[in-house]
Write a protein that holds these residues in place. Structure first.
Motif, PDB file in Angstrom:
ATOM      1  N   ARG A 414       2.768  18.497  23.842  1.00 55.98           N
ATOM      2  CA  ARG A 414       2.226  19.563  24.190  1.00 55.98           C
ATOM      3  C   ARG A 414       1.179  20.365  23.230  1.00 55.98           C
ATOM      4  N   GLN A 415       0.607  19.587  21.936  1.00 54.02           N
ATOM      5  CA  GLN A 415      -0.274  19.757  21.274  1.00 54.02           C
ATOM      6  C   GLN A 415      -1.503  19.472  22.499  1.00 54.02           C
ATOM      7  N   VAL A 416      -1.056  18.393  21.689  1.00 56.05           N
ATOM      8  CA  VAL A 416      -2.278  17.239  22.889  1.00 56.05           C
ATOM      9  C   VAL A 416      -2.588  18.130  24.191  1.00 56.05           C
ATOM     10  N   THR A 423      -7.182  15.786  19.078  1.00 59.71           N
ATOM     11  CA  THR A 423      -7.113  16.050  18.900  1.00 59.71           C
ATOM     12  C   THR A 423      -6.157  15.420  17.671  1.00 59.71           C
ATOM     13  N   LYS A 424      -5.641  16.185  16.738  1.00 58.05           N
ATOM     14  CA  LYS A 424      -5.676  15.153  15.302  1.00 58.05           C
ATOM     15  C   LYS A 424      -3.854  14.983  15.623  1.00 58.05           C
ATOM     16  N   ILE A 425      -3.165  14.307  15.627  1.00 58.24           N
ATOM     17  CA  ILE A 425      -1.684  14.652  15.655  1.00 58.24           C
ATOM     18  C   ILE A 425      -0.997  13.932  14.591  1.00 58.24           C
ATOM     19  N   ALA A 426       0.197  13.495  14.190  1.00 56.73           N
ATOM     20  CA  ALA A 426       1.192  13.087  13.308  1.00 56.73           C
ATOM     21  C   ALA A 426       0.472  11.314  13.536  1.00 56.73           C
ATOM     22  N   GLN A 427       0.234  10.687  12.383  1.00 57.78           N
ATOM     23  CA  GLN A 427      -0.014   9.049  12.895  1.00 57.78           C
ATOM     24  C   GLN A 427       0.842   8.188  13.586  1.00 57.78           C
ATOM     25  N   LYS A 428       2.242   8.401  13.533  1.00 53.04           N
ATOM     26  CA  LYS A 428       3.601   8.253  13.887  1.00 53.04           C
ATOM     27  C   LYS A 428       3.826   8.779  15.894  1.00 53.04           C
ATOM     28  N   GLN A 429       3.781   9.402  15.526  1.00 50.40           N
ATOM     29  CA  GLN A 429       3.417  10.680  17.265  1.00 50.40           C
ATOM     30  C   GLN A 429       2.664   9.495  18.057  1.00 50.40           C
ATOM     31  N   VAL A 446      -6.302  11.852  19.027  1.00 41.71           N
ATOM     32  CA  VAL A 446      -5.636  11.504  20.866  1.00 41.71           C
ATOM     33  C   VAL A 446      -6.752  13.151  21.471  1.00 41.71           C
ATOM     34  N   GLN A 447      -6.130  12.118  22.995  1.00 41.86           N
ATOM     35  CA  GLN A 447      -6.648  13.091  23.974  1.00 41.86           C
ATOM     36  C   GLN A 447      -5.078  12.373  25.008  1.00 41.86           C
ATOM     37  N   VAL A 448      -5.436  13.622  26.531  1.00 38.16           N
ATOM     38  CA  VAL A 448      -4.528  13.259  27.907  1.00 38.16           C
ATOM     39  C   VAL A 448      -5.598  11.440  28.233  1.00 38.16           C
ATOM     40  N   SER A 449      -4.655  10.809  27.618  1.00 37.76           N
ATOM     41  CA  SER A 449      -5.085   9.509  29.269  1.00 37.76           C
ATOM     42  C   SER A 449      -5.986   9.555  30.232  1.00 37.76           C
TER      43      SER A 449
END
Length: 461
Positions: A414-416, A423-429, A446-449
């Motif tokens: 959802r954040q992405v 944007t940056k999110i937790a590495q594992k996720q 990351v961004q939506v592919s």
């Protein structure tokens, strides 16, 4: 229990359903596997293979999983070797009570595709189309080469002690490439193991995992098991496994052997086990440099994501060997696949397809298949793409279900979705979402592919 006339009729109806869904019948081998597994007293995959002159690993690792996945999609419930009779029997009862299966087994071949968008295939050509599955068959004209990856891998696999790492999100063509590498080195016996098919109780226990590894290699090489003769608690599981490989398996084989490990990133969930397992693989690779026995070993590691386990740089197999990172299709590759599907895409249509799917190989294949079959038009495809009426609905539903099982992934995705820029999110996720193919990762952002995912999941998460 043998197959009686009533069961033969039911299997024929299942074949009809497959034709209606895919436009193609079950292959002879798929029909054989289904018939054997339909019976109360089921044969093992190895028994089916031996009695019909097939490789056990080919049936267990490739043909059977594709068959169960296809049937699961058709009936909307998980179909496996053990439950296929009960699940399919109930499904046939349901649909026959509503409307008996009669009439043509082929879908309509009429095409409503507009010539300004895409030129469709003739009826004869449509019959030659191939419904997209998890991997592209070896003899398929619909396999798109990713030059120079194939040539490089073919050269690497012939080298003593080769280690090839194939890396890409799911449904990007990893298994298809792996199968072609194995086929190129057909003189070498190949063992293919998929960690997605392994129970979590095995993956979470190092001793059980290594015994599972040795037992499966032994079985696929058609050798007698000698595990108990080599397993020694006093020296530990890793050393026991290594000595079993060196002193028994490699010693027994007169030729090099290929060990292909699919979805090896499944082990990342089990931190302690994965660190020990992958450090052992790195040790094996180091042995190939100076020990003749180990030079017979050719390793192929297939992974859906980067490693997010903390491994010492000198103990990791992920920074050695030959790496292949598969990328989405280019517009040129999309046009090549369209031509093989008997379609001619004009530039605006190709651009719109790339904008929607960002070259995702499986989704591109699915779109072109339906356009060529005439089951959808370009206008319908783009209008309904992110709806439950669209051709991608099954694919999107599976992703949605997987996300809903993991709250932390939902929150991260959802954040992405809420950002228009990387944007940056937790590495594992980030790595997990990347392995699913939902995001692209670039320098820890990351961004939506693809736009299809943005449209659909913005409304459903």
């Amino acid at each position: 229990m043998s197959i009686d006339d009533a069961d033969i009729t039911r299997l024929n109806l299942i074949d009809q359903l497959v034709q209606q869904k895919t436009g193609q019948s079950l292959t002879n081998l798929q029909r054989l596997i289904l018939s054997e597994c339909w019976q109360t007293s089921k044969k093992t995959y190895e028994e089916i293979a031996t009695q019909n002159n097939y490789s056990g690993s080919y049936i267990q690792q490739r043909v059977a999983p594709t068959l169960w996945h296809l049937l699961s999609e058709i009936v909307g419930a998980k179909v496996t070797k053990s439950n296929c009779r009960s699940v399919l029997y109930r499904y046939l009862e349901t649909i026959e009570s509503a409307a008996p299966l009669t009439g043509s087994t082929q879908p309509s071949e009429s095409s409503s595709t507009t010539e300004t968008q895409v030129e469709g295939a003739s009826t004869t050509e449509k019959l030659l189309l191939e419904f997209p599955t998890e991997s592209v068959p070896l003899n398929s004209p619909f396999y798109i080469e990713r030059n120079p990856h194939e040539l490089n891998c073919f050269q690497q696999i012939m080298r003593p002690g080769a280690l090839i790492r194939i890396k890409a999100p799911r449904q990007m063509g990893k298994t298809s490439l792996m199968n072609r590498i194995i086929a190129h080195a057909k003189a070498y016996p190949a063992v293919v193991l998929n960690f997605q098919q392994t129970e979590q109780t095995v993956l979470s226990d190092l001793d059980r995992l290594l015994r599972w590894l040795c037992a499966n290699i032994t079985r696929q090489l058609k050798l007698s098991s000698a595990l108990d003769d080599h397993w020694d608690e006093d020296i530990g599981s890793k050393m026991s496994c290594t000595l079993y490989m060196e002193e028994y398996l490699l010693e027994e084989m007169n030729t090099p052997i290929i060990l292909a490990l699919e979805e090896s990133s499944e082990l990342f969930e089990h931190l302690d086990v994965s660190k020990e397992f992958f450090s052992m693989l790195r040790t094996w690779h180091e042995y190939t440099k100076h020990q003749d026995a180990w030079k017979k070993l050719r390793l192929i590691l297939v992974q859906s994501t980067e490693s997010y386990i903390p491994l010492n740089i000198n103990q990791s197999p992920f920074n050695v060997g030959f790496e292949v990172a598969l990328t989405p299709f280019t517009p040129q590759q999309v046009n090549t696949l369209a031509e093989r599907s008997h379609l001619t895409l004009n530039n605006p249509t190709c651009e719109q397809l790339m904008a929607l799917l960002s070259g995702h190989p499986y989704l591109i294949r699915l779109a072109l298949y339906h356009l060529a079959k005439g089951t959808t038009t370009c206008q319908q495809l783009f209008t309904n793409a992110s709806t439950d009426e669209g051709i991608f609905s099954d694919h999107l539903h599976r992703h949605l279900w997987n996300l809903q099982q993991h709250a932390e992934l939902c929150v991260a995705f959802r954040q992405v979705l809420n950002q228009t820029e990387p944007t940056k999110i937790a590495q594992k996720q980030a790595f997990k979402l990347q392995s699913m193919g939902l995001v692209t990762l670039d320098q820890n952002q990351v961004q939506v592919s693809c736009d299809l995912y943005r449209q659909y999941f913005s409304d459903h998460l």
